[in-house]
Scaffold this motif. Structure first.
Motif, mmCIF file in Angstrom:
data_model
loop_
_atom_site.group_PDB
_atom_site.id
_atom_site.type_symbol
_atom_site.label_atom_id
_atom_site.label_comp_id
_atom_site.label_asym_id
_atom_site.label_seq_id
_atom_site.Cartn_x
_atom_site.Cartn_y
_atom_site.Cartn_z
ATOM 1 N N ARG A 97 -29.292 28.259 29.464
ATOM 2 C CA ARG A 97 -28.561 29.503 29.204
ATOM 3 C C ARG A 97 -29.565 30.625 28.998
ATOM 4 N NH1 ARG A 97 -23.259 29.577 29.617
ATOM 5 N NH2 ARG A 97 -22.192 27.688 29.002
ATOM 6 N N GLY A 102 -25.543 34.930 27.106
ATOM 7 C CA GLY A 102 -25.075 33.556 26.966
ATOM 8 C C GLY A 102 -24.140 33.080 28.058
ATOM 9 N N ARG A 103 -23.619 34.006 28.847
ATOM 10 C CA ARG A 103 -22.725 33.595 29.946
ATOM 11 C C ARG A 103 -23.500 33.174 31.177
ATOM 12 N NH1 ARG A 103 -20.100 39.023 30.885
ATOM 13 N NH2 ARG A 103 -22.268 39.480 30.459
ATOM 14 N N PHE A 105 -26.879 31.635 33.429
ATOM 15 C CA PHE A 105 -27.853 30.549 33.429
ATOM 16 C C PHE A 105 -29.103 30.995 34.174
ATOM 17 C CE2 PHE A 105 -24.026 28.072 32.733
ATOM 18 C CZ PHE A 105 -24.456 27.171 31.775
#
Length: 165
Positions: A97, A102-103, A105
């Protein structure tokens, strides 16, 4: 009932764009079969898996967002998620992540991914040389690169459309 092709339809199927696109499709199909076979034999990876590794390796730095790699391939987010998961399961990439988003990668090649990419390219390049590169002069290759860049919707440096006469 069987009918003869009328003049309008004959003109449509002979349209310059349709014929040109048909050549691109035929070339792509023929080369893909050969090239993907070489890559699969050398690496065990399918075409999209190999292409993801190749495009990932072209980004500067050790990590980049998976979505950026996928965008260069024309993949949707759902397709990207599955592709990244397969490559991670095969040990080809490391996924984490993004600490700042945090959404998202970030992905990086692993040692195994680099080894597979190297093996695939060593199988891929001779076939490319035989089927494409050796058939064109240096000037023709440069011209082909320029032409493809002009019409590639994924190319960020695509040239504007020329004025029509």
């Amino acid at each position: 009932m069987i009918v003869a092709v009328d003049e309008e339809l004959r003109a449509l199927v002979a349209d310059e764009g349709v014929v040109l696109w048909g050549r691109v499709v035929n070339l792509h199909r023929a080369l893909n079969t050969l090239l993907h076979g070489d890559i699969r034999a050398a690496t065990g990876l399918d075409g999209p898996e190999f292409e993801f590794l190749l495009r990932l390796a072209r980004f500067p730095g050790p990590r980049t967002h998976a979505s950026m790699v996928a965008a260069r391939m024309g993949y949707s987010s759902a397709g990207t998620t599955k592709l990244v998961a397969r490559l991670e399961d095969k040990g080809m990439i490391h996924r984490e992540r993004d600490p700042q988003d945090g959404r998202a990668f970030r992905v990086a090649l692993t040692d195994a991914g680099q080894a597979a990419l190297r093996a695939g390219l060593k199988a891929h390049i001779p076939r490319l040389d035989a089927e494409v590169i050796s058939r064109l002069t240096v000037a023709q290759r440069r011209q082909l690169q320029d032409l493809l860049r002009r019409i590639d919707p994924g190319e960020t440096t695509a040239a504007p459309r020329p004025e029509t006469e």
